[in-house]
Motif scaffolding. Sequence first.
Motif, PDB file in Angstrom:
ATOM      1  N   LEU A 133     -20.219  90.254 -29.879  1.00 52.54           N
ATOM      2  CA  LEU A 133     -20.088  89.435 -31.452  1.00 52.54           C
ATOM      3  C   LEU A 133     -21.086  89.678 -32.330  1.00 52.54           C
ATOM      4  CD1 LEU A 133     -18.610  86.278 -29.972  1.00 52.54           C
ATOM      5  CD2 LEU A 133     -17.108  88.114 -31.022  1.00 52.54           C
ATOM      6  N   LEU A 134     -22.013  89.760 -31.522  1.00 55.16           N
ATOM      7  CA  LEU A 134     -23.406  90.051 -32.395  1.00 55.16           C
ATOM      8  C   LEU A 134     -23.326  91.485 -32.896  1.00 55.16           C
ATOM      9  CD1 LEU A 134     -26.019  88.372 -29.946  1.00 55.16           C
ATOM     10  CD2 LEU A 134     -25.654  87.634 -32.340  1.00 55.16           C
ATOM     11  N   VAL A 135     -23.112  92.600 -32.319  1.00 59.90           N
ATOM     12  CA  VAL A 135     -23.010  93.903 -32.632  1.00 59.90           C
ATOM     13  C   VAL A 135     -21.869  94.097 -33.822  1.00 59.90           C
ATOM     14  CG1 VAL A 135     -22.618  96.123 -32.187  1.00 59.90           C
ATOM     15  CG2 VAL A 135     -24.096  94.960 -30.597  1.00 59.90           C
ATOM     16  N   GLU A 136     -20.699  93.437 -33.406  1.00 58.96           N
ATOM     17  CA  GLU A 136     -19.590  93.592 -34.386  1.00 58.96           C
ATOM     18  C   GLU A 136     -19.287  92.439 -35.093  1.00 58.96           C
ATOM     19  OE1 GLU A 136     -16.310  95.440 -32.361  1.00 58.96           O
ATOM     20  OE2 GLU A 136     -17.637  96.016 -30.825  1.00 58.96           O
ATOM     21  N   ARG A 137     -20.464  91.562 -35.501  1.00 57.86           N
ATOM     22  CA  ARG A 137     -20.329  90.476 -36.113  1.00 57.86           C
ATOM     23  C   ARG A 137     -19.437  90.391 -37.455  1.00 57.86           C
ATOM     24  NH1 ARG A 137     -21.208  86.399 -40.249  1.00 57.86           N
ATOM     25  NH2 ARG A 137     -21.976  84.619 -39.187  1.00 57.86           N
ATOM     26  N   ASP A 138     -19.633  91.202 -38.279  1.00 58.94           N
ATOM     27  CA  ASP A 138     -18.778  91.416 -39.467  1.00 58.94           C
ATOM     28  C   ASP A 138     -17.002  91.326 -39.294  1.00 58.94           C
ATOM     29  OD1 ASP A 138     -21.004  91.226 -40.840  1.00 58.94           O
ATOM     30  OD2 ASP A 138     -21.041  93.056 -41.431  1.00 58.94           O
ATOM     31  N   ALA A 139     -16.879  92.352 -38.197  1.00 58.89           N
ATOM     32  CA  ALA A 139     -15.203  92.323 -37.930  1.00 58.89           C
ATOM     33  C   ALA A 139     -14.725  91.023 -37.334  1.00 58.89           C
ATOM     34  CB  ALA A 139     -15.151  93.339 -37.064  1.00 58.89           C
ATOM     35  N   TYR A 140     -15.760  90.422 -36.487  1.00 62.27           N
ATOM     36  CA  TYR A 140     -15.001  89.005 -35.730  1.00 62.27           C
ATOM     37  C   TYR A 140     -15.030  88.013 -36.881  1.00 62.27           C
ATOM     38  CZ  TYR A 140     -14.326  91.723 -31.476  1.00 62.27           C
ATOM     39  OH  TYR A 140     -14.023  92.655 -30.696  1.00 62.27           O
ATOM     40  N   SER A 141     -16.066  88.048 -37.886  1.00 56.58           N
ATOM     41  CA  SER A 141     -16.176  86.846 -38.789  1.00 56.58           C
ATOM     42  C   SER A 141     -15.066  86.988 -39.599  1.00 56.58           C
ATOM     43  CB  SER A 141     -17.360  87.132 -39.539  1.00 56.58           C
ATOM     44  OG  SER A 141     -17.531  86.138 -40.744  1.00 56.58           O
ATOM     45  N   GLN A 142     -14.230  88.125 -39.871  1.00 58.10           N
ATOM     46  CA  GLN A 142     -13.156  88.045 -40.706  1.00 58.10           C
ATOM     47  C   GLN A 142     -11.978  87.678 -40.019  1.00 58.10           C
ATOM     48  OE1 GLN A 142     -12.938  88.810 -43.862  1.00 58.10           O
ATOM     49  NE2 GLN A 142     -15.127  88.885 -43.784  1.00 58.10           N
ATOM     50  N   THR A 143     -11.888  87.963 -38.862  1.00 60.35           N
ATOM     51  CA  THR A 143     -10.971  87.339 -37.897  1.00 60.35           C
ATOM     52  C   THR A 143     -10.862  85.900 -37.790  1.00 60.35           C
ATOM     53  OG1 THR A 143     -10.606  89.235 -36.357  1.00 60.35           O
ATOM     54  CG2 THR A 143     -10.106  87.399 -35.605  1.00 60.35           C
ATOM     55  N   VAL A 144     -12.070  85.300 -37.752  1.00 60.73           N
ATOM     56  CA  VAL A 144     -12.153  83.811 -37.677  1.00 60.73           C
ATOM     57  C   VAL A 144     -11.848  83.289 -38.968  1.00 60.73           C
ATOM     58  CG1 VAL A 144     -14.008  81.902 -37.334  1.00 60.73           C
ATOM     59  CG2 VAL A 144     -13.844  83.826 -35.928  1.00 60.73           C
ATOM     60  N   LYS A 145     -12.300  83.869 -40.047  1.00 59.70           N
ATOM     61  CA  LYS A 145     -12.071  83.369 -41.491  1.00 59.70           C
ATOM     62  C   LYS A 145     -10.499  83.349 -41.793  1.00 59.70           C
ATOM     63  CE  LYS A 145     -16.280  84.684 -43.531  1.00 59.70           C
ATOM     64  NZ  LYS A 145     -16.874  85.409 -44.839  1.00 59.70           N
ATOM     65  N   GLY A 146      -9.865  84.321 -41.279  1.00 59.93           N
ATOM     66  CA  GLY A 146      -8.381  84.267 -41.497  1.00 59.93           C
ATOM     67  C   GLY A 146      -7.823  83.283 -40.610  1.00 59.93           C
ATOM     68  N   ASN A 147      -8.313  82.942 -39.255  1.00 60.03           N
ATOM     69  CA  ASN A 147      -7.253  82.002 -38.393  1.00 60.03           C
ATOM     70  C   ASN A 147      -7.840  80.664 -39.306  1.00 60.03           C
ATOM     71  OD1 ASN A 147      -6.064  83.720 -36.801  1.00 60.03           O
ATOM     72  ND2 ASN A 147      -7.926  83.931 -35.643  1.00 60.03           N
ATOM     73  N   ALA A 148      -9.099  80.651 -39.834  1.00 62.44           N
ATOM     74  CA  ALA A 148      -9.646  79.294 -40.440  1.00 62.44           C
ATOM     75  C   ALA A 148      -8.580  78.923 -41.383  1.00 62.44           C
ATOM     76  CB  ALA A 148     -10.747  79.284 -40.792  1.00 62.44           C
ATOM     77  N   GLU A 149      -8.242  79.807 -42.445  1.00 58.73           N
ATOM     78  CA  GLU A 149      -7.334  79.583 -43.565  1.00 58.73           C
ATOM     79  C   GLU A 149      -6.045  78.962 -43.227  1.00 58.73           C
ATOM     80  OE1 GLU A 149      -7.707  79.538 -46.916  1.00 58.73           O
ATOM     81  OE2 GLU A 149      -9.845  79.529 -46.280  1.00 58.73           O
ATOM     82  N   SER A 150      -5.491  79.513 -42.079  1.00 56.66           N
ATOM     83  CA  SER A 150      -4.243  79.059 -41.746  1.00 56.66           C
ATOM     84  C   SER A 150      -4.326  77.609 -41.040  1.00 56.66           C
ATOM     85  CB  SER A 150      -3.455  79.919 -40.783  1.00 56.66           C
ATOM     86  OG  SER A 150      -4.055  79.956 -39.439  1.00 56.66           O
ATOM     87  N   MET A 151      -5.416  77.233 -40.594  1.00 56.52           N
ATOM     88  CA  MET A 151      -5.585  75.954 -39.832  1.00 56.52           C
ATOM     89  C   MET A 151      -6.134  74.991 -40.897  1.00 56.52           C
ATOM     90  SD  MET A 151      -7.395  76.342 -35.849  1.00 56.52           S
ATOM     91  CE  MET A 151      -8.416  77.739 -36.247  1.00 56.52           C
ATOM     92  N   ARG A 152      -6.654  75.586 -42.051  1.00 57.83           N
ATOM     93  CA  ARG A 152      -6.848  74.581 -43.291  1.00 57.83           C
ATOM     94  C   ARG A 152      -5.662  74.043 -43.851  1.00 57.83           C
ATOM     95  NH1 ARG A 152      -7.397  73.911 -48.375  1.00 57.83           N
ATOM     96  NH2 ARG A 152      -8.977  72.583 -49.211  1.00 57.83           N
ATOM     97  N   ALA A 153      -4.789  74.925 -44.088  1.00 56.82           N
ATOM     98  CA  ALA A 153      -3.338  74.716 -44.729  1.00 56.82           C
ATOM     99  C   ALA A 153      -2.573  73.787 -43.697  1.00 56.82           C
ATOM    100  CB  ALA A 153      -2.639  75.964 -44.683  1.00 56.82           C
ATOM    101  N   GLU A 154      -2.691  73.755 -42.471  1.00 60.84           N
ATOM    102  CA  GLU A 154      -2.006  72.710 -41.691  1.00 60.84           C
ATOM    103  C   GLU A 154      -2.793  71.476 -41.743  1.00 60.84           C
ATOM    104  OE1 GLU A 154       0.537  72.779 -39.408  1.00 60.84           O
ATOM    105  OE2 GLU A 154       1.007  74.709 -40.849  1.00 60.84           O
ATOM    106  N   ALA A 155      -4.321  71.531 -41.891  1.00 65.73           N
ATOM    107  CA  ALA A 155      -4.948  70.121 -41.718  1.00 65.73           C
ATOM    108  C   ALA A 155      -4.520  69.676 -43.271  1.00 65.73           C
ATOM    109  CB  ALA A 155      -6.578  70.578 -41.914  1.00 65.73           C
ATOM    110  N   VAL A 156      -4.619  70.236 -44.276  1.00 66.33           N
ATOM    111  CA  VAL A 156      -4.162  69.541 -45.629  1.00 66.33           C
ATOM    112  C   VAL A 156      -2.675  68.979 -45.493  1.00 66.33           C
ATOM    113  CG1 VAL A 156      -3.696  69.917 -48.036  1.00 66.33           C
ATOM    114  CG2 VAL A 156      -5.887  70.962 -46.802  1.00 66.33           C
ATOM    115  N   ARG A 157      -1.842  69.517 -44.734  1.00 71.48           N
ATOM    116  CA  ARG A 157      -0.753  69.060 -44.542  1.00 71.48           C
ATOM    117  C   ARG A 157      -0.399  67.808 -43.909  1.00 71.48           C
ATOM    118  NH1 ARG A 157       3.454  71.058 -40.226  1.00 71.48           N
ATOM    119  NH2 ARG A 157       5.774  70.527 -41.100  1.00 71.48           N
ATOM    120  N   ASN A 158      -1.286  67.313 -43.304  1.00 73.57           N
ATOM    121  CA  ASN A 158      -1.611  65.960 -42.819  1.00 73.57           C
ATOM    122  C   ASN A 158      -1.467  64.858 -43.789  1.00 73.57           C
ATOM    123  OD1 ASN A 158      -2.050  65.748 -40.022  1.00 73.57           O
ATOM    124  ND2 ASN A 158      -3.820  67.306 -40.399  1.00 73.57           N
ATOM    125  N   ILE A 159      -1.936  65.222 -44.878  1.00 68.87           N
ATOM    126  CA  ILE A 159      -1.885  64.201 -46.245  1.00 68.87           C
ATOM    127  C   ILE A 159      -0.414  64.469 -46.739  1.00 68.87           C
ATOM    128  CG2 ILE A 159      -2.924  63.758 -48.400  1.00 68.87           C
ATOM    129  CD1 ILE A 159      -4.700  63.238 -46.028  1.00 68.87           C
TER     130      ILE A 159
END
Length: 368
Positions: A333-359
Amino acid sequence: MKIVISGFYGLGNTGDEAILEAIIDNLRDGLESPDITVFSLSPEETARTHNVKSVYRAWRQDNKGKIKALKEADLLISGGGGLLQDAYPTKFLFGPLPYYLLIVMLAKMCGTKVMFFSQGIGPVTSGWGKTLMKLANMADFITVRDQYSKDLLHKLGVTKPQTVVTSDIVFAFKPKKDDSAKASLPLKGDEKLVAVSVRPWFEHVKQFEQMAQILDTLITERGVTPVFVPMEGHHDKNASEKVMSHMKHSDKTLMLSTEFTPNQYLNFIGECEVTIGMRLHALIFSTLMGVPHIGFSYDKKVESLLKRSGMWDFSADLENINVPELTANAIKLLVERDAYSQTVKGNAESMRAEAVRNIELLKQNFLS
């Protein structure tokens, strides 16, 4: 709309305080001038921090205040977080399950509607706990933060309210730029920071030594600077010190103060290369900020999060920690940090949309 919020608030747990801040911010964004009251163990501090009304949460005082707030409210929000569980001792009227479900019962007696909001359910293993859970059928609507929680509710006989899977409301947290936590550390500026989050977990102690071995290797082979992030005051500070006591290179580590706000911890984690942690909300903060992470999963809620963030393959159950394997994963993860960061950011976006859906679900079900 008058809303009462019930949860684990005012007790100094960073994750729960982040939940409260996210709920309040998003209620204010989604509703017109909501009138909010929070049940808190530190009502004056909660009222001052969030500009809300607040009532003492425990039964030993101000029960009239709790009843008055519920009678006047249009809605009780129970949550978020892992409120309904009996991992901690649960007796007749003692423990999380009796407390939160009695608040729900009181709300219904006062004629107030109830929404379980972005909750993580379980574990519920005791006979008394399973009996108590039937009271959850009094809720008018339920959102849970993962599929496991929905499945467990149904298994426990909670089937009357409609239940919808969203995500932890902290994914809708609104970060405010604040570098106070990082600025508090004696850094030169070129360090490769690794956020470390450990917590006590009943009799389990082996993970402290295992974490120490991983961190020692990362220090010697990758030149990182581990920084412990104590997200529940002295509990996590003591756990962090136990890890350090097993390390050969503890002098190369740092620890943040226990006094920072959720937003300040969030901003600090966002400055790190990788997070290695146990605390669910340390891993959620990492996901929010696009920081690759390795979790030591002590509970299904942690495993569920790691699967949704895309980091489960790099993580492990607390009972099955393989030090060489997780060390290799951290290096990857340290060596390939940028690539895995993009993966995490993409997954975070979908979970953010689901979180806002609570409201949105709250508005659909409780605004006439």
